[in-house]
Write a protein that holds these residues in place. Structure first.
Motif, mmCIF file in Angstrom:
data_model
loop_
_atom_site.group_PDB
_atom_site.id
_atom_site.type_symbol
_atom_site.label_atom_id
_atom_site.label_comp_id
_atom_site.label_asym_id
_atom_site.label_seq_id
_atom_site.Cartn_x
_atom_site.Cartn_y
_atom_site.Cartn_z
ATOM 1 N N ALA A 12 9.942 5.048 12.173
ATOM 2 C CA ALA A 12 8.969 5.820 11.413
ATOM 3 C C ALA A 12 8.783 7.202 12.023
ATOM 4 O O ALA A 12 8.731 8.205 11.320
ATOM 5 N N ASP A 40 -1.806 0.573 11.011
ATOM 6 C CA ASP A 40 -2.287 1.467 12.052
ATOM 7 C C ASP A 40 -2.971 0.637 13.140
ATOM 8 O O ASP A 40 -3.617 -0.371 12.831
ATOM 9 N N TYR A 121 4.291 4.524 -0.392
ATOM 10 C CA TYR A 121 5.129 4.803 0.780
ATOM 11 C C TYR A 121 5.653 6.223 0.672
ATOM 12 O O TYR A 121 6.128 6.628 -0.392
ATOM 13 N N THR A 138 5.336 6.583 6.308
ATOM 14 C CA THR A 138 3.975 6.039 6.303
ATOM 15 C C THR A 138 3.709 5.297 4.998
ATOM 16 O O THR A 138 4.367 5.528 3.990
ATOM 17 N N LYS A 140 0.248 3.542 2.550
ATOM 18 C CA LYS A 140 -1.203 3.548 2.347
ATOM 19 C C LYS A 140 -1.555 2.662 1.162
ATOM 20 O O LYS A 140 -0.936 2.743 0.108
ATOM 21 N N VAL A 149 2.644 2.575 9.314
ATOM 22 C CA VAL A 149 4.009 3.099 9.311
ATOM 23 C C VAL A 149 4.976 1.998 8.876
ATOM 24 O O VAL A 149 4.664 0.810 8.963
#
Length: 156
Positions: A12, A40, A121, A138, A140, A149
């Motif tokens: 990553a 994370d 992503y 990354t 989310k 990541v």
């Protein structure tokens, strides 16, 4: 284990900081992508998830239109939804072949999963030390407030 986690974070980090373009002037990168998605460190209760994607990234000269990245995958250990051990999802997005950048959206196909639950992503396609294409960056999940990541490589 810890070595896999370090390797994923390294993939990553390399993808996020790499200025190299995509591995070569191929028309597409298609096949089975294997890796992991790590939360994370501030999210200790979020598990590491495996990546097993059947994913194609298409260059513009391969006839790519608005969607230049598409695929699918599944989780076979989805214990968080009663009666749904296997969860399938689709992946779609864009691949910028010149920059090597990828933006993907993963959406589950089960009606038991809220439609709003999507994972975004953002990554970069690079070449690994072994010459294999590597996708890393990354992720989310806005609905659940999670992020982290990811890193995966194309099995060729």
């Amino acid at each position: 284990g810890a070595d896999d986690e370090d390797e994923t974070r390294e993939m990553a980090a390399a993808g996020a900081s790499s200025s190299s373009s995509a591995p070569s002037a191929r028309k597409h990168y298609s096949g089975l992508w294997i890796g992991e998605s790590h939360p994370d460190p501030s999210l200790p209760d979020v598990p590491v998830n495996p990546i097993k994607w059947a994913l194609s990234l298409l260059a513009p000269d391969a006839g790519a239109g608005a969607v230049s990245a598409f695929g699918a995958g599944f989780f076979d250990d989805a214990g968080d939804i009663p009666g749904m051990q296997v969860l399938h999802y689709t992946i779609n997005g864009t691949f910028d072949a010149e920059q090597g950048t990828v933006v993907l959206t993963k959406q589950y196909t089960s009606r038991a999963v809220p439609e709003e639950l999507v994972v975004r992503y953002e990554g970069k396609l690079t070449t690994g030390e072994d010459g294999q294409p590597v996708l890393s960056g990354t992720w989310k999940n806005t609905m659940e407030g999670t992020f982290g990541v990811f890193g995966c490589h194309l099995e060729e």
